[in-house]
Scaffold this motif. Structure first.
Motif, mmCIF file in Angstrom:
data_model
loop_
_atom_site.group_PDB
_atom_site.id
_atom_site.type_symbol
_atom_site.label_atom_id
_atom_site.label_comp_id
_atom_site.label_asym_id
_atom_site.label_seq_id
_atom_site.Cartn_x
_atom_site.Cartn_y
_atom_site.Cartn_z
ATOM 1 N N MET A 122 6.618 -5.906 -9.820
ATOM 2 C CA MET A 122 6.507 -6.870 -10.890
ATOM 3 C C MET A 122 7.821 -6.876 -11.650
ATOM 4 O O MET A 122 8.373 -5.837 -11.969
ATOM 5 N N TRP B 90 0.226 -10.815 -22.505
ATOM 6 C CA TRP B 90 0.220 -11.776 -21.401
ATOM 7 C C TRP B 90 -1.208 -12.185 -21.059
ATOM 8 O O TRP B 90 -1.464 -13.334 -20.724
ATOM 9 N N ASN C 109 10.407 -9.246 -14.595
ATOM 10 C CA ASN C 109 10.537 -10.314 -15.580
ATOM 11 C C ASN C 109 11.730 -11.181 -15.237
ATOM 12 O O ASN C 109 12.753 -10.681 -14.780
ATOM 13 N N HIS D 218 -2.759 -14.134 -14.963
ATOM 14 C CA HIS D 218 -2.300 -12.787 -15.314
ATOM 15 C C HIS D 218 -3.245 -11.816 -14.632
ATOM 16 O O HIS D 218 -4.417 -11.731 -14.970
ATOM 17 N N TYR E 224 -2.553 -5.261 -11.877
ATOM 18 C CA TYR E 224 -1.174 -4.822 -11.678
ATOM 19 C C TYR E 224 -0.324 -4.847 -12.942
ATOM 20 O O TYR E 224 0.761 -4.268 -12.963
ATOM 21 N N ASP E 225 -0.781 -5.516 -13.980
ATOM 22 C CA ASP E 225 -0.020 -5.583 -15.221
ATOM 23 C C ASP E 225 -0.986 -5.527 -16.390
ATOM 24 O O ASP E 225 -1.827 -6.409 -16.540
ATOM 25 N N GLN E 226 -0.878 -4.516 -17.212
ATOM 26 C CA GLN E 226 -1.818 -4.292 -18.311
ATOM 27 C C GLN E 226 -1.342 -4.856 -19.648
ATOM 28 O O GLN E 226 -1.851 -4.477 -20.693
ATOM 29 N N ASN E 227 -0.371 -5.765 -19.633
ATOM 30 C CA ASN E 227 0.190 -6.315 -20.860
ATOM 31 C C ASN E 227 -0.852 -7.179 -21.579
ATOM 32 O O ASN E 227 -1.175 -8.273 -21.124
#
Length: 69
Positions: free
Chosen positions: A1, A34, A3, A24, A28-31
């Motif tokens: 991942m 987002w 940016n 989102h 794979y992405d805990q933001n």
């Protein structure tokens, strides 16, 4: 991942999510910011969310494989 930055300051990933043109994927992405951008786009029904039958790419791939085999 990764940016993608615009003009060394804005994050393209966030702009795409806010416009409703991306999912989102929390696996794979805990933001949380987002995740919120996607939720806002869904609620506004913008981009992908303007269509009632929008299909996530991972679901589409799974379905496509089943049809071919």
């Amino acid at each position: 991942m990764g940016n993608v930055y615009l003009n060394n300051s804005e994050i393209l990933n966030e702009k795409i999510l806010a416009a409703g043109y991306a999912w989102h994927y929390m696996k794979y992405d805990q933001n949380p910011a987002w995740d919120e951008l996607e939720k806002i786009a869904r609620n506004k029904k913008t981009g992908l969310w303007s269509q009632a039958d929008a299909v996530a790419h991972w679901e589409w791939r799974k379905f496509s494989k089943l049809k071919v085999e």
